[in-house]
Design a protein around this motif. Structure first.
Motif, PDB file in Angstrom:
ATOM      1  N   PRO A   1     -15.980  -2.044 -37.833  1.00 45.43           N
ATOM      2  CA  PRO A   1     -14.551  -2.107 -37.688  1.00 45.43           C
ATOM      3  C   PRO A   1     -14.183  -1.839 -36.468  1.00 45.43           C
ATOM      4  O   PRO A   1     -14.537  -1.087 -35.601  1.00 45.43           O
ATOM      5  CB  PRO A   1     -14.153  -0.877 -38.614  1.00 45.43           C
ATOM      6  CG  PRO A   1     -15.340   0.278 -38.356  1.00 45.43           C
ATOM      7  CD  PRO A   1     -16.309  -0.877 -38.350  1.00 45.43           C
TER       8      PRO A   1
ATOM      9  N   TYR B   1      -7.158   2.318 -43.377  1.00 46.15           N
ATOM     10  CA  TYR B   1      -8.347   1.392 -43.063  1.00 46.15           C
ATOM     11  C   TYR B   1      -8.407   0.926 -44.777  1.00 46.15           C
ATOM     12  O   TYR B   1      -9.222   1.599 -45.375  1.00 46.15           O
ATOM     13  CB  TYR B   1      -9.424   2.077 -42.589  1.00 46.15           C
ATOM     14  CG  TYR B   1     -10.688   1.273 -42.387  1.00 46.15           C
ATOM     15  CD1 TYR B   1     -10.458  -0.029 -42.065  1.00 46.15           C
ATOM     16  CD2 TYR B   1     -12.055   1.519 -42.866  1.00 46.15           C
ATOM     17  CE1 TYR B   1     -11.742  -0.869 -41.592  1.00 46.15           C
ATOM     18  CE2 TYR B   1     -13.055   0.570 -42.721  1.00 46.15           C
ATOM     19  CZ  TYR B   1     -12.957  -0.787 -42.217  1.00 46.15           C
ATOM     20  OH  TYR B   1     -13.941  -1.375 -42.111  1.00 46.15           O
ATOM     21  N   PRO B   2      -8.054  -0.025 -45.299  1.00 47.20           N
ATOM     22  CA  PRO B   2      -8.000  -0.417 -46.538  1.00 47.20           C
ATOM     23  C   PRO B   2      -9.388  -0.691 -47.210  1.00 47.20           C
ATOM     24  O   PRO B   2      -9.730  -0.803 -48.312  1.00 47.20           O
ATOM     25  CB  PRO B   2      -6.989  -1.271 -46.671  1.00 47.20           C
ATOM     26  CG  PRO B   2      -6.884  -2.057 -45.276  1.00 47.20           C
ATOM     27  CD  PRO B   2      -6.930  -0.815 -44.525  1.00 47.20           C
ATOM     28  N   ARG B   3     -10.454  -1.000 -46.097  1.00 47.07           N
ATOM     29  CA  ARG B   3     -11.538  -1.282 -46.559  1.00 47.07           C
ATOM     30  C   ARG B   3     -12.398  -0.244 -47.298  1.00 47.07           C
ATOM     31  O   ARG B   3     -13.044  -0.511 -47.955  1.00 47.07           O
ATOM     32  CB  ARG B   3     -12.471  -1.727 -45.222  1.00 47.07           C
ATOM     33  CG  ARG B   3     -11.873  -3.078 -44.733  1.00 47.07           C
ATOM     34  CD  ARG B   3     -12.197  -4.159 -45.416  1.00 47.07           C
ATOM     35  NE  ARG B   3     -11.748  -5.456 -44.415  1.00 47.07           N
ATOM     36  CZ  ARG B   3     -11.064  -6.480 -44.820  1.00 47.07           C
ATOM     37  NH1 ARG B   3     -10.690  -6.619 -46.161  1.00 47.07           N
ATOM     38  NH2 ARG B   3     -10.507  -7.561 -44.043  1.00 47.07           N
ATOM     39  N   SER B   4     -11.911   0.996 -46.759  1.00 45.23           N
ATOM     40  CA  SER B   4     -12.813   2.240 -47.657  1.00 45.23           C
ATOM     41  C   SER B   4     -11.875   3.318 -47.699  1.00 45.23           C
ATOM     42  O   SER B   4     -12.327   4.387 -48.489  1.00 45.23           O
ATOM     43  CB  SER B   4     -13.987   2.475 -46.788  1.00 45.23           C
ATOM     44  OG  SER B   4     -13.685   2.914 -45.657  1.00 45.23           O
TER      45      SER B   4
ATOM     46  N   GLU C   1     -12.222   9.595 -47.422  1.00 43.96           N
ATOM     47  CA  GLU C   1     -12.151   8.549 -48.369  1.00 43.96           C
ATOM     48  C   GLU C   1     -12.399   9.213 -49.767  1.00 43.96           C
ATOM     49  O   GLU C   1     -12.194   8.466 -50.649  1.00 43.96           O
ATOM     50  CB  GLU C   1     -13.527   7.607 -48.208  1.00 43.96           C
ATOM     51  CG  GLU C   1     -13.602   6.936 -46.998  1.00 43.96           C
ATOM     52  CD  GLU C   1     -14.813   6.119 -46.687  1.00 43.96           C
ATOM     53  OE1 GLU C   1     -15.873   6.280 -47.678  1.00 43.96           O
ATOM     54  OE2 GLU C   1     -14.921   5.229 -45.699  1.00 43.96           O
TER      55      GLU C   1
ATOM     56  N   TYR D   1     -17.928   5.684 -38.765  1.00 45.13           N
ATOM     57  CA  TYR D   1     -17.120   4.388 -39.085  1.00 45.13           C
ATOM     58  C   TYR D   1     -17.860   3.263 -38.527  1.00 45.13           C
ATOM     59  O   TYR D   1     -17.602   2.286 -39.287  1.00 45.13           O
ATOM     60  CB  TYR D   1     -15.715   4.437 -39.071  1.00 45.13           C
ATOM     61  CG  TYR D   1     -15.226   5.201 -40.526  1.00 45.13           C
ATOM     62  CD1 TYR D   1     -14.889   4.465 -41.620  1.00 45.13           C
ATOM     63  CD2 TYR D   1     -14.391   6.535 -40.320  1.00 45.13           C
ATOM     64  CE1 TYR D   1     -14.167   5.005 -42.694  1.00 45.13           C
ATOM     65  CE2 TYR D   1     -13.886   6.831 -41.609  1.00 45.13           C
ATOM     66  CZ  TYR D   1     -13.642   6.196 -42.568  1.00 45.13           C
ATOM     67  OH  TYR D   1     -13.168   6.551 -43.706  1.00 45.13           O
TER      68      TYR D   1
ATOM     69  N   ASP E   1      -6.148  -5.310 -41.417  1.00 50.70           N
ATOM     70  CA  ASP E   1      -7.194  -4.991 -42.177  1.00 50.70           C
ATOM     71  C   ASP E   1      -8.537  -4.477 -41.888  1.00 50.70           C
ATOM     72  O   ASP E   1      -9.342  -4.045 -42.762  1.00 50.70           O
ATOM     73  CB  ASP E   1      -7.050  -5.535 -43.870  1.00 50.70           C
ATOM     74  CG  ASP E   1      -5.946  -5.427 -44.378  1.00 50.70           C
ATOM     75  OD1 ASP E   1      -4.898  -4.492 -44.139  1.00 50.70           O
ATOM     76  OD2 ASP E   1      -5.593  -6.254 -45.550  1.00 50.70           O
ATOM     77  N   ASP E   2      -8.983  -5.231 -40.908  1.00 54.47           N
ATOM     78  CA  ASP E   2     -10.220  -4.833 -40.316  1.00 54.47           C
ATOM     79  C   ASP E   2     -10.141  -3.763 -39.180  1.00 54.47           C
ATOM     80  O   ASP E   2     -11.184  -3.507 -38.369  1.00 54.47           O
ATOM     81  CB  ASP E   2     -10.742  -6.146 -39.492  1.00 54.47           C
ATOM     82  CG  ASP E   2     -11.176  -7.277 -40.770  1.00 54.47           C
ATOM     83  OD1 ASP E   2     -11.447  -6.829 -41.815  1.00 54.47           O
ATOM     84  OD2 ASP E   2     -11.053  -8.348 -40.564  1.00 54.47           O
TER      85      ASP E   2
ATOM     86  N   THR F   1     -22.841  -5.610 -42.469  1.00 54.71           N
ATOM     87  CA  THR F   1     -21.434  -5.567 -42.524  1.00 54.71           C
ATOM     88  C   THR F   1     -20.594  -5.314 -40.928  1.00 54.71           C
ATOM     89  O   THR F   1     -21.335  -4.938 -40.226  1.00 54.71           O
ATOM     90  CB  THR F   1     -21.336  -4.094 -43.201  1.00 54.71           C
ATOM     91  OG1 THR F   1     -21.882  -4.084 -44.329  1.00 54.71           O
ATOM     92  CG2 THR F   1     -19.579  -3.836 -43.578  1.00 54.71           C
ATOM     93  N   LYS F   2     -19.685  -5.936 -41.051  1.00 53.56           N
ATOM     94  CA  LYS F   2     -18.997  -6.186 -39.898  1.00 53.56           C
ATOM     95  C   LYS F   2     -18.429  -4.938 -39.223  1.00 53.56           C
ATOM     96  O   LYS F   2     -17.787  -3.788 -40.258  1.00 53.56           O
ATOM     97  CB  LYS F   2     -17.751  -7.142 -40.048  1.00 53.56           C
ATOM     98  CG  LYS F   2     -16.944  -7.173 -38.638  1.00 53.56           C
ATOM     99  CD  LYS F   2     -15.819  -8.080 -38.811  1.00 53.56           C
ATOM    100  CE  LYS F   2     -14.915  -8.124 -37.502  1.00 53.56           C
ATOM    101  NZ  LYS F   2     -13.499  -8.817 -37.799  1.00 53.56           N
TER     102      LYS F   2
END
Length: 492
Positions: A5, A331-334, A376, A357, A293-294, A2-3
């Protein structure tokens, strides 16, 4: 894999949550912060984020180290951080592949360490100036930059984002001077409050007779700049930075206090308006770069600020408006959009949370804990039940607010004032009255009724004192060097 952030950490100085419209305070009817509100709309608004020491330099050191001041060595405004000793958030991220940079206010009385690039404000003890400020850039001499400080810090941050080409994830700190005193605003916000009356808090002229002796008598005679009304003389000076307060000569004492409050709030909020402009620019930049978004975007302040509550300006006390800082994270990813979190979080939790994170180990020497699961909105996760706080400025300024420590839970706050200004040898120089205060934040959210000593709260008081003692042991803040302080705490 996973990239990792990106992290954009935006921090202002002395920004009260009351002055961000999404927090819904009395000020939201006359002042809006659309870009900060957008962050909250697209992320989470934390309602119970607290500084463990409500003063600038120690708060900043706790954010960088995840430690209390008695551990990292920064307890007062005069203490210098040693970033080579102990944990350092920037260094941890840099050593694990992050590209790191800092622009704006540093105020830790040392060169930033762990940053690939930086430009920080110099002059006025690290505060810098609002107009044409000087910056110390990495490897460069101090240089004056023409313009308004909030815009310049934003320019530097945007330029760094646009010029980077490493392909690494980034950790970028954008630290604003505003809205620290004295409140010089950008010319474009001059007319922002023309014809507008700023609502005043009910406690603007608080009757402090409910307080303990330790805090109720601290006012203009001891800390001349703690009261809103004490700003009156500053504002009337013919050379005051935003123009003098005029037409008040025939006013009553209370009317002069209200006039000072109106000028204070209007100037303060005008400086906040430029911060909100900055947030909009940073969001636009990240969106244009395809990084929005990243990127974890954090907005916070080093602590809160009194905006007339209890007849106070500045911070330094541990009442809610000073101890509580705003915290908004996108942080819309999570992080679910439109989230609101009431769980407790302390500034010592910030470094562990960001390392979590980033997928990195959290140093065992950090005293804070990651709050990622809470942020979250995950259910069935451990949450903080309390925050321990301590104010140490009596060690540096003998006429400062009284020294104190205490505990803040979801419902209660217990504060122990002990004063005890100490000289260099640790001897008591000017004893001040000790005292306890207890507030039931459910029935008394504005802390206008000290219930310490009320028989109805005897069990609560006993339980909180026990928990306070346990927290002091846990965080290794035991007061062993100060035997008289311990005796006072025991009521002897």
């Amino acid at each position: 894999m996973t990239k990792q952030p990106n992290i954009l950490y935006i921090m202002s100085d002395d920004h009260s949550a009351e002055a961000i419209s999404c927090y819904g305070s009395r000020l939201s009817s006359v002042f809006r912060t659309p870009n900060l509100d957008r962050l909250a709309e697209e992320g989470v608004r934390m309602n119970s984020f607290f500084s463990t020491n409500s003063i600038c330099t120690p708060a900043r050191a706790s954010i960088m180290t995840g430690q209390y001041g008695h551990i990292n060595g920064v307890r007062t405004l005069s203490d210098s951080w040693r970033p080579d000793r102990g944990p350092n958030l920037a260094r941890e991220l840099q050593s694990h592949g992050y590209e790191t940079a800092l622009f704006g206010k540093w105020h830790l009385h040392c060169e930033p360490e762990g940053f690939d690039d930086y430009s920080y404000l110099t002059g006025f003890g690290g505060q810098g100036s609002y107009q044409n400020p000087e910056f110390q850039s990495k490897g460069q001499p101090v240089r004056c930059h023409e313009g308004y400080v909030t815009d310049l810090i934003t320019d530097m941050t945007v330029h760094w984002l646009e010029q980077r080409s490493s392909g690494k994830p980034f950790f970028l700190m954008c630290h604003h001077k505003a809205p620290h005193d004295f409140w010089e605003y950008a010319d474009r916000h001059e007319a922002l409050f023309d014809g507008i009356h700023i609502p005043a808090p009910d406690s603007l002229f608080e009757d402090r007779s409910h307080r303990s002796e330790a805090s109720r008598d601290y006012g203009s005679s001891v800390t001349p700049r703690s009261n809103v009304r004490s700003l009156y003389e500053d504002f009337c000076a013919p050379d005051y930075v935003t123009g003098p307060l005029q037409g008040t000569e025939e006013m009553t004492f209370e009317q002069k206090g209200m006039a000072a409050y109106q000028k204070y709030l209007k100037d303060y909020l005008r400086t906040v308006a430029a911060i909100d402009d900055s947030i909009g620019r940073l969001l636009d930049c990240l969106e244009a770069l395809g990084e929005l978004d990243d990127t974890i975007i954090v907005y916070t302040s080093d602590q809160g600020m009194f905006l007339g509550e209890h007849d106070y300006q500045d911070k330094r006390w541990s009442y809610e408006e000073s101890l509580r800082a705003p915290l908004i994270i996108r942080y819309p990813r999570s992080i679910p959009a439109q989230s609101v979190c009431d769980e407790l979080m302390a500034n010592i939790d910030m470094a562990p949370t960001l390392l979590d994170y980033a997928g990195l180990p959290i140093p065992a020497t950090m005293q804070g804990t990651t709050q990622r699961a809470v942020i979250e909105s995950r259910s069935d996760v451990p949450v903080r039940t309390s925050v321990y706080f301590r104010y140490w400025m009596h060690l540096a300024h003998r006429h400062d607010n009284p020294a104190h420590y205490g505990i803040r839970t979801r419902q209660y706050k217990l504060i122990f004032y002990y004063g005890l200004p100490l000289d260099a040898s640790g001897a008591i120089d000017r004893p001040t009255p000790p005292g306890w205060e207890l507030y039931d934040l459910t029935s008394d959210p504005y802390e206008l009724n000290n219930v310490y000593g009320d028989p109805a709260y005897a069990d609560v008081t006993h339980r909180l004192k026990e928990e306070l003692h346990q927290l002091k042991q846990h965080y290794r803040d035991t007061d062993d060097p100060y035997p008289e302080l311990v005796l006072r705490a025991q009521g002897k």
